[in-house]
Design an enzyme around this catalytic site. Structure first.
Site, PDB file in Angstrom:
ATOM      1  N   LYS A  25      36.578 -20.457  25.455  1.00  0.00           N
ATOM      2  CA  LYS A  25      35.206 -20.799  25.035  1.00  0.00           C
ATOM      3  C   LYS A  25      34.887 -22.243  25.416  1.00  0.00           C
ATOM      4  O   LYS A  25      33.854 -22.524  26.025  1.00  0.00           O
ATOM      5  CB  LYS A  25      35.087 -20.639  23.507  1.00  0.00           C
ATOM      6  N   ASN A  26      35.770 -23.166  25.048  1.00  0.00           N
ATOM      7  CA  ASN A  26      35.442 -24.579  25.226  1.00  0.00           C
ATOM      8  C   ASN A  26      35.456 -25.011  26.684  1.00  0.00           C
ATOM      9  O   ASN A  26      34.832 -26.012  27.032  1.00  0.00           O
ATOM     10  CB  ASN A  26      36.370 -25.461  24.374  1.00  0.00           C
ATOM     11  N   CYS A  55      28.082 -31.386  11.446  1.00  0.00           N
ATOM     12  CA  CYS A  55      28.370 -29.990  11.152  1.00  0.00           C
ATOM     13  C   CYS A  55      29.429 -29.965  10.066  1.00  0.00           C
ATOM     14  O   CYS A  55      29.885 -31.020   9.620  1.00  0.00           O
ATOM     15  CB  CYS A  55      28.810 -29.232  12.397  1.00  0.00           C
ATOM     16  N   ARG A 106      30.377 -36.030  13.619  1.00  0.00           N
ATOM     17  CA  ARG A 106      30.374 -35.768  15.059  1.00  0.00           C
ATOM     18  C   ARG A 106      29.222 -36.462  15.810  1.00  0.00           C
ATOM     19  O   ARG A 106      28.345 -35.809  16.385  1.00  0.00           O
ATOM     20  CB  ARG A 106      30.379 -34.260  15.322  1.00  0.00           C
ATOM     21  N   ASP A 125      41.972 -27.716  16.501  1.00  0.00           N
ATOM     22  CA  ASP A 125      41.408 -26.355  16.438  1.00  0.00           C
ATOM     23  C   ASP A 125      42.441 -25.303  16.043  1.00  0.00           C
ATOM     24  O   ASP A 125      42.095 -24.129  15.892  1.00  0.00           O
ATOM     25  CB  ASP A 125      40.770 -25.974  17.789  1.00  0.00           C
ATOM     26  N   ARG A 161      31.437 -16.830  17.108  1.00  0.00           N
ATOM     27  CA  ARG A 161      31.226 -17.932  18.058  1.00  0.00           C
ATOM     28  C   ARG A 161      32.422 -18.068  18.987  1.00  0.00           C
ATOM     29  O   ARG A 161      32.271 -18.506  20.122  1.00  0.00           O
ATOM     30  CB  ARG A 161      31.087 -19.268  17.304  1.00  0.00           C
TER      31      ARG A 161
HETATM   32  C1  UD1 Z   1      32.867 -27.307  22.622  1.00  0.00           C
HETATM   33  C2  UD1 Z   1      34.160 -28.047  22.535  1.00  0.00           C
HETATM   34  O1  UD1 Z   1      34.833 -28.263  23.528  1.00  0.00           O
HETATM   35  N1  UD1 Z   1      34.548 -28.428  21.311  1.00  0.00           N
HETATM   36  C3  UD1 Z   1      35.829 -29.089  21.133  1.00  0.00           C
HETATM   37  C4  UD1 Z   1      35.652 -30.576  21.415  1.00  0.00           C
HETATM   38  O2  UD1 Z   1      34.639 -31.050  20.543  1.00  0.00           O
HETATM   39  P1  UD1 Z   1      34.003 -32.484  20.802  1.00  0.00           P
HETATM   40  O3  UD1 Z   1      33.932 -32.733  22.259  1.00  0.00           O
HETATM   41  O4  UD1 Z   1      32.746 -32.541  20.002  1.00  0.00           O
HETATM   42  O5  UD1 Z   1      35.096 -33.419  20.133  1.00  0.00           O
HETATM   43  P2  UD1 Z   1      35.464 -34.920  20.535  1.00  0.00           P
HETATM   44  O6  UD1 Z   1      36.737 -34.904  21.305  1.00  0.00           O
HETATM   45  O7  UD1 Z   1      34.274 -35.547  21.164  1.00  0.00           O
HETATM   46  O8  UD1 Z   1      35.711 -35.576  19.113  1.00  0.00           O
HETATM   47  C5  UD1 Z   1      36.849 -36.359  18.815  1.00  0.00           C
HETATM   48  C6  UD1 Z   1      36.509 -37.408  17.794  1.00  0.00           C
HETATM   49  O9  UD1 Z   1      35.663 -38.380  18.404  1.00  0.00           O
HETATM   50  C7  UD1 Z   1      34.500 -38.601  17.617  1.00  0.00           C
HETATM   51  N2  UD1 Z   1      33.369 -38.893  18.530  1.00  0.00           N
HETATM   52  C8  UD1 Z   1      33.099 -38.045  19.551  1.00  0.00           C
HETATM   53  C9  UD1 Z   1      32.049 -38.287  20.391  1.00  0.00           C
HETATM   54  C10 UD1 Z   1      31.261 -39.429  20.193  1.00  0.00           C
HETATM   55  O10 UD1 Z   1      30.296 -39.709  20.911  1.00  0.00           O
HETATM   56  N3  UD1 Z   1      31.578 -40.260  19.154  1.00  0.00           N
HETATM   57  C11 UD1 Z   1      32.622 -40.025  18.319  1.00  0.00           C
HETATM   58  O11 UD1 Z   1      32.879 -40.795  17.397  1.00  0.00           O
HETATM   59  C12 UD1 Z   1      34.310 -37.269  16.869  1.00  0.00           C
HETATM   60  O12 UD1 Z   1      33.513 -37.422  15.715  1.00  0.00           O
HETATM   61  C13 UD1 Z   1      35.735 -36.890  16.568  1.00  0.00           C
HETATM   62  O13 UD1 Z   1      36.187 -37.570  15.426  1.00  0.00           O
HETATM   63  O14 UD1 Z   1      36.891 -31.248  21.175  1.00  0.00           O
HETATM   64  C14 UD1 Z   1      37.348 -31.157  19.803  1.00  0.00           C
HETATM   65  C15 UD1 Z   1      38.617 -31.994  19.697  1.00  0.00           C
HETATM   66  O15 UD1 Z   1      39.634 -31.409  20.428  1.00  0.00           O
HETATM   67  C16 UD1 Z   1      37.555 -29.703  19.435  1.00  0.00           C
HETATM   68  O16 UD1 Z   1      37.873 -29.629  18.059  1.00  0.00           O
HETATM   69  C17 UD1 Z   1      36.309 -28.870  19.705  1.00  0.00           C
HETATM   70  O17 UD1 Z   1      36.588 -27.502  19.538  1.00  0.00           O
HETATM   71  C1  PEP Z   2      35.018 -27.043  16.623  1.00  0.00           C
HETATM   72  C2  PEP Z   2      34.918 -26.100  17.553  1.00  0.00           C
HETATM   73  O1  PEP Z   2      33.827 -25.899  18.341  1.00  0.00           O
HETATM   74  P1  PEP Z   2      32.511 -26.822  18.446  1.00  0.00           P
HETATM   75  O2  PEP Z   2      32.942 -28.117  19.033  1.00  0.00           O
HETATM   76  O3  PEP Z   2      31.636 -26.049  19.383  1.00  0.00           O
HETATM   77  O4  PEP Z   2      31.951 -26.948  17.059  1.00  0.00           O
HETATM   78  C3  PEP Z   2      36.042 -25.162  17.832  1.00  0.00           C
HETATM   79  O5  PEP Z   2      36.017 -24.536  18.905  1.00  0.00           O
HETATM   80  O6  PEP Z   2      36.940 -25.057  16.988  1.00  0.00           O
END
Ligand code: UD1
Ligand code: PEP
Length: 422
Positions: A22-23, A118, A123, A308, A400
């Site tokens: 998915k991701n 969320c 996030r 995850d 999802r």
């Molecule tokens: C669709 C997808 O691929 N989702 C995955 C992606 O989410 P996602 O890409 O949203 O997760 P991030 O790796 O960005 O988040 C890591 C950490 O960085 C923080 N952060 C992130 C961006 C930002 O602009 N500022 C900031 O502070 C977030 O709040 C979090 O604490 O990676 C996560 C971490 O492996 C997974 O749990 C999610 O399933």
């Molecule tokens: C947190 C997840 O997805 P998303 O970043 O789309 O919320 C997930 O795949 O577990």
């Protein structure tokens, strides 16, 4: 509203096919916006998040068609009709922010609704914006939208992520492929989904080096072409189904699975007394005799233990001999499954980002509420090993990220069914 009913069962046996990630698919799909030639993705998972991304891309003018079995997506962005990602779609799925970088790179502007927080945490998207600013983009936050522009086009730049972010690395990587000059992304995320994205972009003609390491270097090109790319195996779906025989006993082979995608997770399974082996067809997991041993787990960016898989691992450790400590280091509020597991008789204390799980001999079935995607599946896993019936409500979270979960688990002997109107 639909629910999943699980009845506690004995050992599982058989094979479970693992879908495309998915991701990975959610970041590969927006890559279509970078080119006017078609992008074909094979091994796509059949999930509601993929349908949401399809809807978002179509709202921007992309054409998306799917084969009848849903596993091949053909995306074409010959001409875009809009650069605005609307709140009505973005609010359904945070990964919608991944259209920002490609739109900005191709069209020189983008208006993307802020996805907001969320259940698992706040996030923010500040790192996405800062990485794009390092390529010369101008950002303004207005009316709940990011208004981004780069009238003269993006220019290569150097950006060091203060925290590892999967999504921000993906957005910056996609944007940099069409920027003028060289972009260097330091402290980049190293997840397999980033490697998959880089490989797909390279097939489209991008010049990228270093994906999978902390530093990714991108030489911008004038245009990208079409490509056909297979979506990498879903390591989170893999880890989830590996836990089913670990929890229930028995032996299950996860077809298409690769241990290198879940190395840190396999180390913890080994420490818990679960056997894991790579086979020609996938990953075989068994627990044929002996109990589950307690282990401590800390979530980290790849190659560490994935956040995850934390909820699903907690379901296993609820029945371990001894006390396990789980530390959640990625998201500030990712233990919502703990109170639901406690409704099933688990003994868990949560304090901030730490959960202490004292193993109990047996869980007991109960009605429980799914609060997010991975929490939902952790409750199903727990239900498989509990005495009596567990009813998991709010399963739209599950849909999802898991396709045909009842069929996949049912085929290895689990007692699981989906019912409506509970
Ligand atoms: C669709 C997808 O691929 N989702 C995955 C992606 O989410 P996602 O890409 O949203 O997760 P991030 O790796 O960005 O988040 C890591 C950490 O960085 C923080 N952060 C992130 C961006 C930002 O602009 N500022 C900031 O502070 C977030 O709040 C979090 O604490 O990676 C996560 C971490 O492996 C997974 O749990 C999610 O399933
Ligand atoms: C947190 C997840 O997805 P998303 O970043 O789309 O919320 C997930 O795949 O577990």
């Amino acid at each position: 509203m639909e629910s999943i009913i699980v009845r506690g069962n004995g050992a599982l046996s058989g094979q479970i096919p693992i879908a495309g990630a998915k991701n990975a698919c959610l970041t590969l799909m927006p890559a279509t916006l970078l080119s006017d030639e078609p992008l074909t993705l094979t091994n796509a998972p059949r999930l509601s998040d993929i349908r949401t991304m399809t809807e978002l891309l179509q709202s921007l003018g992309a054409e998306v068609s799917t084969t009848q079995d849903g596993q091949v997506l053909v995306l074409s962005s010959q001409k875009l009709s809009s650069t605005r990602a609307d709140y009505d779609i973005v609010r359904k799925m945070r990964a919608s922010i991944l259209v920002l970088g490609p739109l900005l790179a191709r069209e020189g502007r983008a208006e993307v609704s802020l996805p907001g927080g969320c259940a698992i945490g706040a996030r923010p998207v500040d790192l996405h914006l800062r990485a794009l600013e390092a390529m010369g983009a101008e950002m303004e936050l207005r009316d709940g939208y990011v208004h981004a522009s780069a009238p003269g086009g993006l220019k290569g730049g150097v950006f060091e992520f203060p925290t590892v972010s999967v999504g921000a690395t993906e957005n910056a990587l996609m944007a940099a492929t069409l920027a003028k000059g060289t972009t260097v992304l330091k402290n980049a995320a190293r997840e397999p989904e980033i490697v998959d994205l880089a490989q797909c972009l390279r097939r489209m003609g991008a010049r990228i080096a270093g994906e999978g390491s902390r530093t990714i270097t991108i030489e911008g090109v004038d245009r990208l072409g079409g490509a056909t790319h297979p979506v990498v195996t879903d390591r989170i779906e893999l880890g989830t189904y590996m836990l089913a025989p670990a929890i229930c006993g028995g032996e299950v082979e996860c077809l298409g699975g690769r241990i290198d995608l879940v190395g840190a997770f396999c180390e913890k399974l080994d420490a818990a007394g679960i056997s894991v082996a790579q086979t020609g067809a996938g990953v075989k997991v068994s627990r044929t005799n002996g109990g589950i041993r307690a282990v401590d787990v800390t979530t980290e960016p790849f190659p560490g233990f994935p956040t995850d898989l934390q909820a699903q691992m907690m379901a296993l450790l609820c029945m371990a001999e001894g006390t396990s400590v789980l530390e959640e280091k990625i998201f500030e509020n990712r233990f919502m499954h703990a109170p639901e597991l406690m409704r099933m008789g688990a003994d868990i204390d949560v304090s901030g980002g730490t959960a202490t799980v004292r193993g109990v001999e047996r869980l007991k079935g109960a009605p429980v509420m799914a609060t997010d995607l991975r929490a939902s599946v952790s409750l199903i896993l727990a239900g498989l090993a509990a005495e009596g019936e567990t009813i998991v409500n709010r399963v739209y979270h599950l849909d999802r990220g898991y396709e045909r979960v009842e069929e996949k688990l049912g085929n290895v002997g689990a007692h699981i069914e989906r019912v409506s109107g509970q």
